[in-house]
Scaffold this active site. Structure first.
Site, PDB file in Angstrom:
ATOM      1  N   GLY A 228      13.080 -25.451  17.061  1.00 45.74           N
ATOM      2  CA  GLY A 228      12.287 -24.865  15.987  1.00 45.74           C
ATOM      3  C   GLY A 228      12.475 -25.632  14.696  1.00 45.74           C
ATOM      4  N   GLY A 229      11.588 -25.369  13.756  1.00 49.53           N
ATOM      5  CA  GLY A 229      11.696 -25.993  12.448  1.00 49.53           C
ATOM      6  C   GLY A 229      12.632 -25.224  11.537  1.00 49.53           C
ATOM      7  CB  SER A 232      11.441 -21.752  12.990  1.00 44.42           C
ATOM      8  OG  SER A 232      12.618 -22.115  13.705  1.00 44.42           O
ATOM      9  CE  LYS A 234      16.649 -24.938  13.982  1.00 40.56           C
ATOM     10  NZ  LYS A 234      16.241 -24.538  12.603  1.00 40.56           N
ATOM     11  CG  HIS A 270      24.323 -19.181  10.512  1.00 36.40           C
ATOM     12  ND1 HIS A 270      23.834 -19.677  11.695  1.00 36.40           N
ATOM     13  CD2 HIS A 270      23.387 -19.471   9.575  1.00 36.40           C
ATOM     14  CE1 HIS A 270      22.649 -20.241  11.484  1.00 36.40           C
ATOM     15  NE2 HIS A 270      22.367 -20.135  10.200  1.00 36.40           N
ATOM     16  NE  ARG A 273      21.900 -14.771  12.250  1.00 35.97           N
ATOM     17  CZ  ARG A 273      21.405 -15.875  11.699  1.00 35.97           C
ATOM     18  NH1 ARG A 273      20.665 -15.795  10.608  1.00 35.97           N
ATOM     19  NH2 ARG A 273      21.645 -17.055  12.229  1.00 35.97           N
ATOM     20  NE  ARG A 274      28.334 -17.402  13.732  1.00 38.73           N
ATOM     21  CZ  ARG A 274      29.147 -18.282  13.178  1.00 38.73           C
ATOM     22  NH1 ARG A 274      30.454 -18.193  13.383  1.00 38.73           N
ATOM     23  NH2 ARG A 274      28.679 -19.240  12.416  1.00 38.73           N
ATOM     24  CD  GLU A 282      34.010 -24.343  10.712  1.00 39.01           C
ATOM     25  OE1 GLU A 282      34.725 -25.219  10.161  1.00 39.01           O
ATOM     26  OE2 GLU A 282      33.518 -23.377  10.102  1.00 39.01           O
TER      27      GLU A 282
END
Length: 401
Positions: A228-229, A232, A234, A270, A273-274, A282
Site C-alpha cells: 500500500g501507499g 493507506s 496497510k 504503532h 495500537r498493538r 527492532e
C-alpha cells in the site's frame, strides 16, 4: 450435538435501527442479522431475544422442546417477553456446572466483562464454547483438548480468540463461528475476508450446524504480503490479520532514529495500537527470525521498504561507482537470501511493504534505483506468499489468495 443460530448479530441487530452508515445500508436480505441466540438440540436456549419463536420457526425449528433458557449478558431496555411454554431465563454462577435431564452439561466461565460464558458438553461428549458480546475469558487454564466449536465475538474481541488459542482451547480443527456481528465491518466479502484471516467464519441467521463435524474451517495462510501507499491503512490491515493470535513478534525494521521527534511519534502510535501480549524486536536481520525453529510465534514485519533502505545502505547502493563495483550484486544476494528464507519458513508471517512505483518518477538516479529495487523485492516476496493484498484508501484488495 446440533446448533441452530437463531440470530448472529449484536443485541441491537444489524442493520441498527435508524443508523445511516454504509454497513447498515448494505445489511439487507441474507446479510441482515437478529440478536444472537443459540438453540442446542432443541432443548437448550442460550440467550432469549425478541422474536426468538419466529426466528426458530423461520429456521424450521420449534422452541416447544426447550427445557432450559440461559442468559449470557445483561439485556438493556425493556424486559424480553418470555414466549408461552418456555421456562424463565436464568444464569449459572461462574465456575458452577448445570446438568440437564437431556444429558447436556453446562459450565459457566468467568469473563473480563459483565456476563457469563458457557461451555456446553453434549450427551455424546462434543464440546462447544459460547461467549457473550464484548467479552473474553478471565483466568483460563490449560485445557485437555480443543473445543470442537467456539462461538464468540471475533470482530469485537479478537483478543478473546487469541487467549483461547494460547491455552489450547482453540486448535486447527476447531470450528470458530463469529456472532454478535455489528456494523464496524461491512457485511459480505469484506467480513468473510477478515474472519478467514483469523481462522473463523460467519453463517446466516437460521443456520444449523453439527458440532464436531469438521468442515468449512478457513485455513490461515502461512505467508501474507500487504502492500500500500503512505497512510493507506496497510499496517492496520497487517496487524488486524494477527490480532486473534497470541505471542506475535512484531519486527520493526525502521529503528529508533534518535532525535527525530516526528518519527518517535509515529513509532508510539504503532506501539499503542498493538495488543499488550505482542513482543517487539527492532532489527533488520530477518533471515534468522524466519528460520528459527525454536520460536514458532507469528511474525509481523513492518516493513520491507525500510529493510531495503538498510540493505542498500550496507552495500553502498546510493553511490553509482559502488553500485557498479559490486553493490548491485551484493544487494541481489541479500534479497535472494531473504526470499529463500520466506520460502522455507515454518512460521506464520505477515509482511508490510510500500507500493511506490505507480506515482511520480524520482528525479535522482538513486531515487529511481530505490524505486526499481523495491519493486523487484515486492515481486519476489509476493511470489512466495499464499496471500497478497493491496490496500488503497483503507480498502484491502486481494491480489492473491
Amino acid at each position: 450435538m446440533e446448533l441452530t443460530l437463531l440470530g448472529t448479530g449484536t443485541p441491537e441487530g444489524l442493520p441498527r435501527p435508524d443508523c445511516p452508515c454504509a454497513a447498515c445500508a448494505t445489511a439487507l436480505g441474507p446479510r441482515a442479522r437478529a440478536a444472537t441466540a443459540l438453540l442446542i438440540d432443541g432443548t437448550l436456549l442460550l440467550d432469549l431475544t425478541p422474536g426468538a419463536a419466529f426466528a426458530a420457526a423461520r429456521a424450521g425449528r420449534s422452541l416447544g422442546g426447550v427445557r432450559q433458557v440461559l442468559l449470557s449478558h445483561p439485556h438493556d431496555g425493556p424486559a424480553v417477553e418470555v414466549p408461552a411454554g418456555l421456562p424463565q431465563p436464568g444464569r449459572v454462577p461462574d465456575g458452577r456446572e448445570l446438568a440437564l435431564l437431556t444429558g447436556h452439561r453446562v459450565r459457566a466461565l468467568a469473563l473480563d466483562a459483565p456476563g457469563t460464558g458457557y461451555e456446553v458438553v453434549g450427551p455424546e461428549g462434543t464440546r462447544l464454547l459460547y461467549l457473550p458480546p464484548g467479552a473474553a475469558p478471565a483466568g483460563l487454564a490449560e485445557v485437555r483438548a480443543p473445543y470442537e466449536m467456539v462461538v464468540l465475538d471475533v470482530t469485537g474481541r479478537p483478543d478473546a480468540l487469541a487467549r483461547l488459542r494460547s491455552v489450547g482451547a482453540v486448535g486447527p480443527t476447531t470450528d470458530v463461528v463469529a456472532v454478535h456481528l455489528d456494523h464496524d465491518v461491512p457485511p459480505g466479502p469484506e467480513l468473510d475476508r477478515r474472519l478467514a484471516a483469523a481462522g473463523a467464519r460467519a453463517v446466516p441467521d437460521g443456520t444449523t450446524l453439527e458440532v464436531g463435524v469438521y468442515e468449512d474451517v478457513p485455513d490461515v495462510p502461512r505467508r501474507t504480503l500487504v502492500l500500500g501507499g503512505a497512510r493507506s491503512g496497510k499496517s492496520v490491515e497487517a496487524e488486524r490479520r494477527l490480532e486473534a493470535f497470541p505471542d506475535v513478534l512484531y519486527v520493526a525494521t525502521g529503528g529508533t532514529r534518535g532525535g527525530d521527534t516526528e518519527w518517535a511519534r509515529r513509532v508510539a502510535v504503532h506501539r499503542e495500537r498493538r495488543p499488550g501480549s505482542w513482543r517487539t524486536a527492532e532489527t533488520c536481520d530477518l533471515v534468522p527470525l524466519l528460520t528459527d525453529a525454536a520460536d514458532g510465534a507469528p511474525l509481523l514485519v513492518d516493513c520491507l521498504s525500510l529493510w531495503l533502505t538498510y540493505a542498500m545502505d550496507e552495500v553502498g547502493a546510493w553511490d553509482d561507482a559502488e553500485w557498479a563495483g559490486g553493490g548491485e550484486k551484493a544487494l541481489r544476494e541479500r534479497v535472494a537470501e531473504l526470499v529463500g528464507a520466506v520460502r522455507r519458513t515454518r512460521r506464520t508471517v505477515v509482511a508490510v511493504s510500500n507500493e511506490v512505483g505507480s506515482g511520480i518518477v524520482p528525479a535522482t538516479a538513486s531515487g529511481r534505483r530505490y524505486r526499481d529495487e523495491l519493486g523487484r523485492l515486492n515481486a519476489a516476496f509476493a511470489g512466495e506468499c499464499e496471500h497478497v493484498l493491496l490496500v488503497v484508501a483503507g480498502q484491502a484488495l486481494a491480489l492473491r489468495g
